[in-house]
Design a protein around this motif. Sequence first.
Motif, short mmCIF file in Angstrom:
data_model
loop_
_atom_site.label_atom_id
_atom_site.label_comp_id
_atom_site.label_asym_id
_atom_site.label_seq_id
_atom_site.Cartn_x
_atom_site.Cartn_y
_atom_site.Cartn_z
N SER A 136 0.84 -1.19 0.00
CA SER A 136 0.00 0.00 0.00
C SER A 136 0.88 1.24 0.00
N GLY A 137 0.24 2.40 0.15
CA GLY A 137 0.99 3.64 0.18
C GLY A 137 1.85 3.79 1.41
N GLY A 138 1.50 3.12 2.49
CA GLY A 138 2.25 3.26 3.73
C GLY A 138 2.94 2.00 4.20
N HIS A 139 2.65 0.85 3.57
CA HIS A 139 3.18 -0.41 4.06
C HIS A 139 3.61 -1.33 2.91
N THR A 140 4.71 -2.02 3.12
CA THR A 140 5.10 -3.14 2.27
C THR A 140 5.62 -4.22 3.21
N GLN A 141 4.87 -5.31 3.33
CA GLN A 141 5.20 -6.36 4.29
C GLN A 141 4.89 -7.73 3.71
N LEU A 142 5.70 -8.69 4.12
CA LEU A 142 5.41 -10.10 3.86
C LEU A 142 5.09 -10.74 5.20
N MET A 143 3.93 -11.41 5.27
CA MET A 143 3.48 -12.01 6.52
C MET A 143 3.19 -13.49 6.31
N GLU A 144 3.52 -14.28 7.32
CA GLU A 144 3.03 -15.65 7.37
C GLU A 144 1.73 -15.62 8.17
N VAL A 145 0.66 -16.11 7.57
CA VAL A 145 -0.66 -16.04 8.19
C VAL A 145 -1.18 -17.45 8.44
N LYS A 146 -1.32 -17.80 9.72
CA LYS A 146 -1.81 -19.12 10.07
C LYS A 146 -3.30 -19.10 10.40
N GLY A 147 -3.82 -17.93 10.68
CA GLY A 147 -5.23 -17.76 11.01
C GLY A 147 -5.47 -16.30 11.34
N ILE A 148 -6.70 -15.94 11.60
CA ILE A 148 -7.00 -14.56 11.95
C ILE A 148 -6.34 -14.23 13.29
N GLY A 149 -5.49 -13.22 13.29
CA GLY A 149 -4.77 -12.85 14.49
C GLY A 149 -3.48 -13.61 14.71
N GLU A 150 -3.13 -14.52 13.81
CA GLU A 150 -1.89 -15.30 13.93
C GLU A 150 -0.96 -14.90 12.78
N TYR A 151 -0.20 -13.84 13.01
CA TYR A 151 0.63 -13.26 11.96
C TYR A 151 2.09 -13.21 12.38
N GLU A 152 2.96 -13.62 11.49
CA GLU A 152 4.40 -13.50 11.73
C GLU A 152 5.01 -12.68 10.60
N LEU A 153 5.70 -11.61 10.98
CA LEU A 153 6.35 -10.76 9.99
C LEU A 153 7.57 -11.46 9.43
N LEU A 154 7.60 -11.59 8.10
CA LEU A 154 8.74 -12.21 7.42
C LEU A 154 9.69 -11.17 6.84
N GLY A 155 9.14 -10.06 6.40
CA GLY A 155 9.97 -9.01 5.80
C GLY A 155 9.15 -7.76 5.63
N GLN A 156 9.85 -6.61 5.58
CA GLN A 156 9.16 -5.34 5.39
C GLN A 156 10.10 -4.34 4.76
N THR A 157 9.56 -3.22 4.31
CA THR A 157 10.39 -2.21 3.69
C THR A 157 11.22 -1.49 4.74
N LEU A 158 12.45 -1.15 4.37
CA LEU A 158 13.35 -0.43 5.27
C LEU A 158 13.26 1.08 5.05
N ASP A 159 12.54 1.50 4.01
CA ASP A 159 12.39 2.93 3.74
C ASP A 159 11.00 3.18 3.15
N ASP A 160 10.93 3.56 1.88
CA ASP A 160 9.64 3.85 1.26
C ASP A 160 8.82 2.57 1.08
N ALA A 161 7.52 2.66 1.34
CA ALA A 161 6.61 1.60 0.94
C ALA A 161 6.47 1.63 -0.57
N VAL A 162 6.03 0.53 -1.16
CA VAL A 162 5.98 0.45 -2.61
C VAL A 162 5.00 1.48 -3.19
N GLY A 163 3.86 1.65 -2.54
CA GLY A 163 2.91 2.66 -3.02
C GLY A 163 3.46 4.06 -2.93
N GLU A 164 4.21 4.32 -1.86
CA GLU A 164 4.85 5.62 -1.67
C GLU A 164 5.89 5.85 -2.76
N ALA A 165 6.64 4.80 -3.09
CA ALA A 165 7.65 4.92 -4.15
C ALA A 165 7.00 5.21 -5.50
#
Length: 348
Positions: A136-165
Amino acid sequence: MQVLGIETSCDETGIALYDTDNGQLHHRLYSQVDIHVEYGGVVPELASRDHIRKVLPLINEVLKAAKINKDQIDGIAYTSGPGLIGALLVGASIARSLAYALNIPAIGVHHMEGHLLAPMLCDHAPEFPFVALLVSGGHTQLMEVKGIGEYELLGQTLDDAVGEAFDKTAKLLNLGYPGGPALAKLAEQGDNTRFKFPRPMVDRPGMDFSFSGLKTFAINTIAKHGDDAQTKADAARAFEEAVVATLMIKCRRALDHTGYKRLVVAGGVSANVRLRCALNELMQSRQGQAYFPPQEFCTDNGAMIAYAGAQRLLAGQQDSDLTINARARWPMEELNIAERQINIKTED
């Protein structure tokens, strides 16, 4: 259960009514683009004031269209973060006040959880577990999703989000606001053989992203080759292809890491046609499947908030007191189905 969803995190006012038995009943979305276009970006104070003007009329429109009275609503979900704090407070204040007046529960929803669950509004919704790419404009993230509320962050942007870029590069090309869709449209006219932009951080392990360098590369390319219409189109094409290739490489790593065969792609940039095609091809090559929200639910909207809130309410969660919660920053990995850091109570 019939849940009213209210989304006011940035520059779009989204209202929706979701029925846990019958699905989406009705939704309305109002965009503030015309207000902010002359400034080249979102002006927070103007955004907040416009939300104040729009939320209640849109709620009435949605209820009327769905032929539902206020006293038939069973719960209210609202975006409590992340986002512009003033805009968030508008939606949160109205939601909490209405819930109090109707004596029904309210639940604050994480904006990006709403995006992540938006594909669940499709007829062919993904099953858990899956990898989620949130763009999105503010976020770029890769998540492992096992269920609703069960999220593990795998990777994210270190600067601009892709939408922002996308938006910043479009601004450099004088494409106006909002820039992302305009850049993607211009890229269709570009020559994909003229320029090759770097694929940031793909030469090192991990699943983090960095997109600010692509903006600089675009500036230097235009400075070197000129700012004529064709050069701009060629640069836009090279930029878009670099972004898509980078996202695809990182998604492949996340899928290898988890072993999953399902990939959910959500957020405003998930509407990008080139990205959808590339990730569909990736998943087909792996005998898996990619899932995207309907185009109308890619950008911010009330439907995704109503759905996410409904799942939380069904799990027995609700705001535990009359405190109005809004968070400009809210790491998604803090979410948990049993315990959240805003005031939530869980039924025994």
